[in-house]
Design a protein around this motif. Structure first.
Motif, PDB file in Angstrom:
ATOM      1  N   ASP A  58       0.809  -1.285  -0.058  1.00  0.00           N
ATOM      2  CA  ASP A  58      -0.026   0.057  -0.052  1.00  0.00           C
ATOM      3  C   ASP A  58       1.007   1.208  -0.054  1.00  0.00           C
ATOM      4  O   ASP A  58       0.245   2.470   0.243  1.00  0.00           O
ATOM      5  CB  ASP A  58      -1.124  -0.125   1.196  1.00  0.00           C
ATOM      6  N   PHE A  59       2.174   1.235  -0.331  1.00  0.00           N
ATOM      7  CA  PHE A  59       2.885   2.316  -0.312  1.00  0.00           C
ATOM      8  C   PHE A  59       2.582   3.283  -1.414  1.00  0.00           C
ATOM      9  O   PHE A  59       2.518   4.681  -1.463  1.00  0.00           O
ATOM     10  CB  PHE A  59       4.509   2.011  -0.604  1.00  0.00           C
ATOM     11  N   TYR A  60       2.085   2.696  -2.783  1.00  0.00           N
ATOM     12  CA  TYR A  60       1.548   3.531  -3.673  1.00  0.00           C
ATOM     13  C   TYR A  60       0.026   2.859  -3.881  1.00  0.00           C
ATOM     14  O   TYR A  60      -0.223   1.716  -3.787  1.00  0.00           O
ATOM     15  CB  TYR A  60       2.186   2.974  -5.087  1.00  0.00           C
ATOM     16  N   CYS A  61      -0.736   3.837  -4.053  1.00  0.00           N
ATOM     17  CA  CYS A  61      -2.447   3.539  -4.035  1.00  0.00           C
ATOM     18  C   CYS A  61      -2.939   3.844  -5.395  1.00  0.00           C
ATOM     19  O   CYS A  61      -3.059   5.260  -5.864  1.00  0.00           O
ATOM     20  CB  CYS A  61      -3.056   4.169  -2.949  1.00  0.00           C
TER      21      CYS A  61
ATOM     22  N   LEU B  57      -4.868   1.773 -19.925  1.00  0.00           N
ATOM     23  CA  LEU B  57      -3.243   1.344 -20.471  1.00  0.00           C
ATOM     24  C   LEU B  57      -2.393   2.822 -20.926  1.00  0.00           C
ATOM     25  O   LEU B  57      -1.089   2.532 -20.961  1.00  0.00           O
ATOM     26  CB  LEU B  57      -3.399   0.392 -21.633  1.00  0.00           C
ATOM     27  N   MET B  58      -2.986   3.639 -20.903  1.00  0.00           N
ATOM     28  CA  MET B  58      -2.459   5.054 -21.232  1.00  0.00           C
ATOM     29  C   MET B  58      -1.856   5.881 -20.286  1.00  0.00           C
ATOM     30  O   MET B  58      -0.722   6.508 -20.345  1.00  0.00           O
ATOM     31  CB  MET B  58      -3.197   5.822 -22.228  1.00  0.00           C
ATOM     32  N   ASN B  59      -2.735   6.257 -19.203  1.00  0.00           N
ATOM     33  CA  ASN B  59      -2.408   6.983 -17.919  1.00  0.00           C
ATOM     34  C   ASN B  59      -2.594   6.123 -16.807  1.00  0.00           C
ATOM     35  O   ASN B  59      -3.699   5.860 -16.375  1.00  0.00           O
ATOM     36  CB  ASN B  59      -3.459   8.044 -18.195  1.00  0.00           C
ATOM     37  N   ALA B  60      -1.353   5.915 -15.942  1.00  0.00           N
ATOM     38  CA  ALA B  60      -1.527   5.320 -14.583  1.00  0.00           C
ATOM     39  C   ALA B  60      -1.642   6.261 -13.648  1.00  0.00           C
ATOM     40  O   ALA B  60      -0.555   7.020 -13.760  1.00  0.00           O
ATOM     41  CB  ALA B  60      -0.457   4.333 -14.502  1.00  0.00           C
ATOM     42  N   THR B  61      -2.537   6.342 -13.017  1.00  0.00           N
ATOM     43  CA  THR B  61      -2.760   7.219 -11.970  1.00  0.00           C
ATOM     44  C   THR B  61      -2.615   6.565 -10.376  1.00  0.00           C
ATOM     45  O   THR B  61      -3.269   5.828 -10.130  1.00  0.00           O
ATOM     46  CB  THR B  61      -3.853   8.245 -11.918  1.00  0.00           C
ATOM     47  N   PHE B  62      -1.832   7.483  -9.585  1.00  0.00           N
ATOM     48  CA  PHE B  62      -1.846   6.911  -8.215  1.00  0.00           C
ATOM     49  C   PHE B  62      -1.496   7.977  -7.289  1.00  0.00           C
ATOM     50  O   PHE B  62      -0.966   9.170  -7.480  1.00  0.00           O
ATOM     51  CB  PHE B  62      -0.733   5.761  -8.328  1.00  0.00           C
ATOM     52  N   ARG B  63      -1.593   7.877  -6.000  1.00  0.00           N
ATOM     53  CA  ARG B  63      -1.003   8.626  -4.960  1.00  0.00           C
ATOM     54  C   ARG B  63      -0.029   7.820  -4.072  1.00  0.00           C
ATOM     55  O   ARG B  63       0.096   6.569  -4.105  1.00  0.00           O
ATOM     56  CB  ARG B  63      -2.269   8.956  -3.868  1.00  0.00           C
ATOM     57  N   LEU B  64       0.866   8.425  -3.115  1.00  0.00           N
ATOM     58  CA  LEU B  64       1.490   7.811  -2.034  1.00  0.00           C
ATOM     59  C   LEU B  64       0.739   7.766  -1.087  1.00  0.00           C
ATOM     60  O   LEU B  64      -0.297   8.460  -0.457  1.00  0.00           O
ATOM     61  CB  LEU B  64       2.964   8.532  -1.942  1.00  0.00           C
ATOM     62  N   ARG B  65       0.932   6.498  -0.238  1.00  0.00           N
ATOM     63  CA  ARG B  65       0.080   6.453   1.239  1.00  0.00           C
ATOM     64  C   ARG B  65       0.395   7.447   1.986  1.00  0.00           C
ATOM     65  O   ARG B  65      -0.606   8.133   2.621  1.00  0.00           O
ATOM     66  CB  ARG B  65       0.524   5.208   1.718  1.00  0.00           C
ATOM     67  N   ASN B  66       1.624   8.016   2.084  1.00  0.00           N
ATOM     68  CA  ASN B  66       1.956   9.108   2.916  1.00  0.00           C
ATOM     69  C   ASN B  66       2.197  10.376   1.843  1.00  0.00           C
ATOM     70  O   ASN B  66       2.970  10.416   1.118  1.00  0.00           O
ATOM     71  CB  ASN B  66       3.333   9.215   3.443  1.00  0.00           C
ATOM     72  N   ARG B  67       1.094  11.292   1.536  1.00  0.00           N
ATOM     73  CA  ARG B  67       0.925  12.405   0.535  1.00  0.00           C
ATOM     74  C   ARG B  67       2.193  13.318   0.989  1.00  0.00           C
ATOM     75  O   ARG B  67       2.340  14.017  -0.366  1.00  0.00           O
ATOM     76  CB  ARG B  67      -0.195  12.821   0.488  1.00  0.00           C
ATOM     77  N   GLU B  68       2.257  13.437   1.902  1.00  0.00           N
ATOM     78  CA  GLU B  68       3.633  14.510   2.135  1.00  0.00           C
ATOM     79  C   GLU B  68       4.766  14.175   1.356  1.00  0.00           C
ATOM     80  O   GLU B  68       5.841  14.917   1.076  1.00  0.00           O
ATOM     81  CB  GLU B  68       3.890  14.602   3.702  1.00  0.00           C
ATOM     82  N   LEU B  69       4.962  12.882   1.198  1.00  0.00           N
ATOM     83  CA  LEU B  69       6.172  12.398   0.057  1.00  0.00           C
ATOM     84  C   LEU B  69       5.973  12.730  -1.486  1.00  0.00           C
ATOM     85  O   LEU B  69       6.975  12.635  -1.906  1.00  0.00           O
ATOM     86  CB  LEU B  69       6.398  10.901   0.451  1.00  0.00           C
TER      87      LEU B  69
END
Length: 361
Positions: free
Chosen positions: A283-286, A296-308
């Motif tokens: 769950d480091f990347y969400c 297949l064209m745009n992979a979107t994600f957040r970091l678990r710790n958004r401050e990073l």
């Protein structure tokens, strides 16, 4: 070419290196003419050969029959948002739009500005546009059903087209055009800005079924009628010559180097699977898109710790990975892995993400 970086920009986007090298060779003297494509007459034999080649290769890649016209239209996809309802929603008619995010929302707004009949037949807005919605109850009386096949902001993509029951499907395919084979039979029209998978910004490709032309009213402004582009073969006025030249080279690359759209889809699938597999390890990347709707064209994600996330962007650029900041409306991280983004670039991104995760747990 050693100073080239890995470009994950959402648009304008990466172009195939071989295409840019060919542009470089031709820049001052296209095929020994002593002129650049940017200087020559758009009605001369040299440019007419270029636009004919671009049109022919697009038709061949998609296996288009003579029932379709390939047009080059000004204004990118955003102008098509206005032209589609202007050309195809008649008096008393109501078109069906399926809302899946920013660009489909803009298309709906452009139709409503004109007081055209519009019904939002399905929307994933109540789920923050993180998935493709279920579609039911489309009207058989609608002049068309409009979709956006790939959603760059939220990272979702149609993997199965809606059943329109024979109503013409009109699709904004700006960000996944020419990325995979397509059964074009349900489509009355396909359009896409060039600047993601086909070339630099400055033109839109419009694939228009000929029977749709019969529906276009005759009282539209000349440059806002698709009839003009059909009748004048996209040459009513000066077209965007250099972007069309780039499209001719990109489609040549797709045919002769990649091996066609089925081969391109296989490459794009491998790239996306590698990136999503790394994201899903823990769950480091969400990921922000529902798994069944992932693009297949745009992979979107957040970091678990958004401050990073600011540090992720900073360090990725230091490692030669550019364009990874998410769209300003949603934030986060976005890797646009269009056709021209190589598997080596995606491998470099995966290596960086793995190292960043180990360093910043």
């Amino acid at each position: 070419m050693n100073d080239r970086i890995h470009n994950f920009s959402a648009g304008p986007s990466a172009l195939p290196t071989a295409v840019m090298q060919e542009m470089q060779e031709d820049l001052l003297s296209y095929r020994g003419s002593g002129m650049s494509v940017m200087e020559m007459s758009h009605r001369g034999d040299l440019f007419m050969g270029i636009i004919d080649e671009a049109r022919t290769r697009i038709k061949r890649l998609y296996g288009l029959s003579d029932a379709y016209e390939v047009l080059f239209v000004h204004g990118g996809a955003s102008l098509q948002f206005a032209m589609v309802p202007m050309n195809f929603i008649g008096e008393g008619q109501t078109a069906e739009y399926i809302e899946t995010g920013t660009w489909s929302t803009k298309a709906i707004a452009e139709a409503r500005i004109q007081n055209k009949g519009v019904r939002v037949a399905a929307s994933s807005g109540d789920q923050d546009f993180t998935c493709i919605p279920e579609v039911k109850g489309l009207s058989a009386e609608a002049p068309f059903v409009h979709i956006t096949t790939n959603n760059t902001v939220r990272g979702t993509q149609w993997h199965d087209l809606p059943d329109t029951g024979g109503v013409p499907l009109i699709a904004d395919m700006s960000s996944d055009i020419l990325s995979r084979p397509l059964d074009t039979r349900p489509f009355g029209m396909i359009y896409g800005g060039a600047q993601k998978n086909m070339g630099p910004s400055g033109t839109a490709v419009v694939i228009l079924r000929k029977d749709m032309v019969e529906k276009i009213p005759h009282n539209l402004p000349t440059m806002l009628s698709y009839r003009t582009y059909v009748e004048k073969e996209s040459m009513f006025n000066t077209p965007a010559t250099f972007p069309i030249y780039a499209i001719s080279l990109v489609t040549k690359w797709l045919e002769e180097t990649v091996g066609g759209l089925a081969a391109m889809e296989a490459v794009n699938t491998r790239k996306a699977e590698a990136l999503y597999a790394l994201m899903d390890e823990d769950d480091f990347y969400c990921g922000t898109a529902a798994k069944e709707s992932r693009s297949l064209m745009n992979a979107t994600f957040r970091l678990r710790n958004r401050e990073l996330e600011p540090l992720f962007i900073e360090k990725s650029l230091e490692c030669g990975l550019a364009g990874l900041k998410g769209h300003k409306s949603v934030g986060g991280i976005r890797a646009s892995i269009y056709n021209a983004v190589s598997e080596a670039s995606v491998e470099a991104l995966c290596t960086f993400m793995d190292d960043f995760r180990r360093t910043n747990r």
